[in-house]
Write an enzyme that holds these catalytic residues in place. Sequence first.
Site, PDB file in Angstrom:
ATOM      1  N   SER A   8       0.822  -1.117  -0.115  1.00  0.00           N
ATOM      2  CA  SER A   8       0.110   0.064  -0.072  1.00  0.00           C
ATOM      3  C   SER A   8       0.757   1.173  -0.003  1.00  0.00           C
ATOM      4  O   SER A   8       1.631   1.343   0.835  1.00  0.00           O
ATOM      5  CB  SER A   8      -0.975  -0.039   0.964  1.00  0.00           C
ATOM      6  N   HIS A  31      -0.974  -1.213  -4.376  1.00  0.00           N
ATOM      7  CA  HIS A  31      -2.304  -0.994  -3.858  1.00  0.00           C
ATOM      8  C   HIS A  31      -2.387   0.702  -3.475  1.00  0.00           C
ATOM      9  O   HIS A  31      -1.577   1.257  -2.653  1.00  0.00           O
ATOM     10  CB  HIS A  31      -2.446  -1.595  -2.298  1.00  0.00           C
ATOM     11  N   ASP A  33      -4.791   3.684  -2.204  1.00  0.00           N
ATOM     12  CA  ASP A  33      -6.023   3.972  -1.227  1.00  0.00           C
ATOM     13  C   ASP A  33      -6.321   5.284  -1.514  1.00  0.00           C
ATOM     14  O   ASP A  33      -6.067   6.290  -0.986  1.00  0.00           O
ATOM     15  CB  ASP A  33      -5.525   3.830   0.330  1.00  0.00           C
ATOM     16  N   MET A  35      -9.118   8.008  -1.002  1.00  0.00           N
ATOM     17  CA  MET A  35     -10.170   8.446   0.399  1.00  0.00           C
ATOM     18  C   MET A  35     -10.417   9.984   0.301  1.00  0.00           C
ATOM     19  O   MET A  35      -9.707  10.651  -0.125  1.00  0.00           O
ATOM     20  CB  MET A  35      -9.203   8.426   1.759  1.00  0.00           C
ATOM     21  N   HIS A  64      -8.165   0.865  -4.378  1.00  0.00           N
ATOM     22  CA  HIS A  64      -9.096   0.363  -3.153  1.00  0.00           C
ATOM     23  C   HIS A  64      -9.997   1.788  -3.093  1.00  0.00           C
ATOM     24  O   HIS A  64      -9.396   2.849  -2.241  1.00  0.00           O
ATOM     25  CB  HIS A  64      -8.274   0.180  -1.887  1.00  0.00           C
ATOM     26  N   MET A  66     -12.253   4.446  -1.303  1.00  0.00           N
ATOM     27  CA  MET A  66     -12.626   4.695   0.322  1.00  0.00           C
ATOM     28  C   MET A  66     -13.504   5.920   0.071  1.00  0.00           C
ATOM     29  O   MET A  66     -12.955   6.887   0.735  1.00  0.00           O
ATOM     30  CB  MET A  66     -11.942   4.528   1.174  1.00  0.00           C
ATOM     31  N   MET A 135     -11.660  -6.341   4.859  1.00  0.00           N
ATOM     32  CA  MET A 135     -10.932  -5.395   5.884  1.00  0.00           C
ATOM     33  C   MET A 135     -10.605  -5.876   7.124  1.00  0.00           C
ATOM     34  O   MET A 135     -11.483  -6.477   7.775  1.00  0.00           O
ATOM     35  CB  MET A 135     -11.727  -4.015   5.888  1.00  0.00           C
ATOM     36  N   ASP A 173      -6.790  -6.560   3.792  1.00  0.00           N
ATOM     37  CA  ASP A 173      -6.171  -5.288   3.791  1.00  0.00           C
ATOM     38  C   ASP A 173      -6.141  -4.781   5.649  1.00  0.00           C
ATOM     39  O   ASP A 173      -7.277  -4.647   5.829  1.00  0.00           O
ATOM     40  CB  ASP A 173      -6.789  -4.445   3.170  1.00  0.00           C
TER      41      ASP A 173
HETATM   42  C1  DX5 Z   1      -6.692   1.355   5.243  1.00  0.00           C
HETATM   43  C2  DX5 Z   1      -5.895   0.898   3.949  1.00  0.00           C
HETATM   44  C3  DX5 Z   1      -4.691   0.091   3.771  1.00  0.00           C
HETATM   45  C4  DX5 Z   1      -3.838   0.452   4.794  1.00  0.00           C
HETATM   46  C5  DX5 Z   1      -3.025  -0.595   5.200  1.00  0.00           C
HETATM   47  O1  DX5 Z   1      -7.756   1.890   5.249  1.00  0.00           O
HETATM   48  O2  DX5 Z   1      -7.018   0.411   3.380  1.00  0.00           O
HETATM   49  O3  DX5 Z   1      -4.559  -0.454   2.428  1.00  0.00           O
HETATM   50  O4  DX5 Z   1      -2.878   1.353   3.709  1.00  0.00           O
HETATM   51  O5  DX5 Z   1      -1.931  -0.341   6.002  1.00  0.00           O
HETATM   52  P1  DX5 Z   1      -1.204  -1.264   6.880  1.00  0.00           P
HETATM   53  O6  DX5 Z   1      -0.519  -2.556   6.154  1.00  0.00           O
HETATM   54  O7  DX5 Z   1      -0.246  -0.571   7.538  1.00  0.00           O
HETATM   55  O8  DX5 Z   1      -2.197  -1.649   7.894  1.00  0.00           O
HETATM   56 ZN    ZN Z   2      -6.632  -0.380   1.173  1.00  0.00          ZN
END
Ligand code: DX5
Ligand code: ZN
Length: 226
Positions: A8, A31, A33, A35, A64, A66, A135, A173
């Site tokens: 990520s 990956h 994220d 948001m 991903h 969010m 998740m 994840d």
């Molecule tokens: C959280 C994200 C993850 C995050 C995971 O909302 O979806 O992808 O980056 O980070 P780690 O591996 O540090 O938990």
């Molecule tokens: Zn993620």
Amino acid sequence: MTVRINPSILSADFANMASDLARIGNADFAHVDVMDNHFVPNLTFGPQMVERIKATSPIPLDVHLMIADQDRWAPGYAELGADSVTLHVEATRDPIAVASSIRAIGARVGLALKPSTPFSTIEEIAHRFDQILVMTVEPGFGGQRFLADQLHKVQQVAAFRAKTGTQFWIQVDGGIDSLTIEAAADAGADTFVAGSAVYGTDNPGFAIENLRKIAREHSHHEEHND
Ligand code: DX5
Ligand code: ZN
């Protein structure tokens, strides 16, 4: 069974993204994220960033989402070059229609469940997706502790896949490291997102190989047996 390690980039250095992408050249996907400060209380990347990452790095992109109103925004990420786009069922009114749009553009499509959302919510539609994301932290931030109570859901998804003969990947994840990846792989996950466990080390490439090795040792072998 093939395992995939998707670092990520939420844990990368945002001011040095190109060089931090180059450090994970042995990853299966990067990956990403996305948001929006609405669906989750954090703000990260948008379409322009995805477009630039795609132009800068040869690694396939596992986006991903969010964000709120995914019906409106999700297909645009596939158009910009995401190789996979994962929707949250909690933020999508018509996941099947969105999945069709994303597939028509040529990307894979995933469906994600927050920790409080049971697998039964998506059981009827799961077979329409290329990836189910369980998740293992509350979405929003990297570096949180792995929620072991989600392993039961991973087992449910894996049992459903085996029973129905569907082919989707099972992604986890949140809080994945060299210890928790064992339990996640044992439960049936095959696609692992890891942020802090990759970028929090001096050698991200080595961390990826180490996670891959452990996941392989713990992954199921059903594909070889039938
Ligand atoms: C959280 C994200 C993850 C995050 C995971 O909302 O979806 O992808 O980056 O980070 P780690 O591996 O540090 O938990
Ligand atoms: Zn993620």
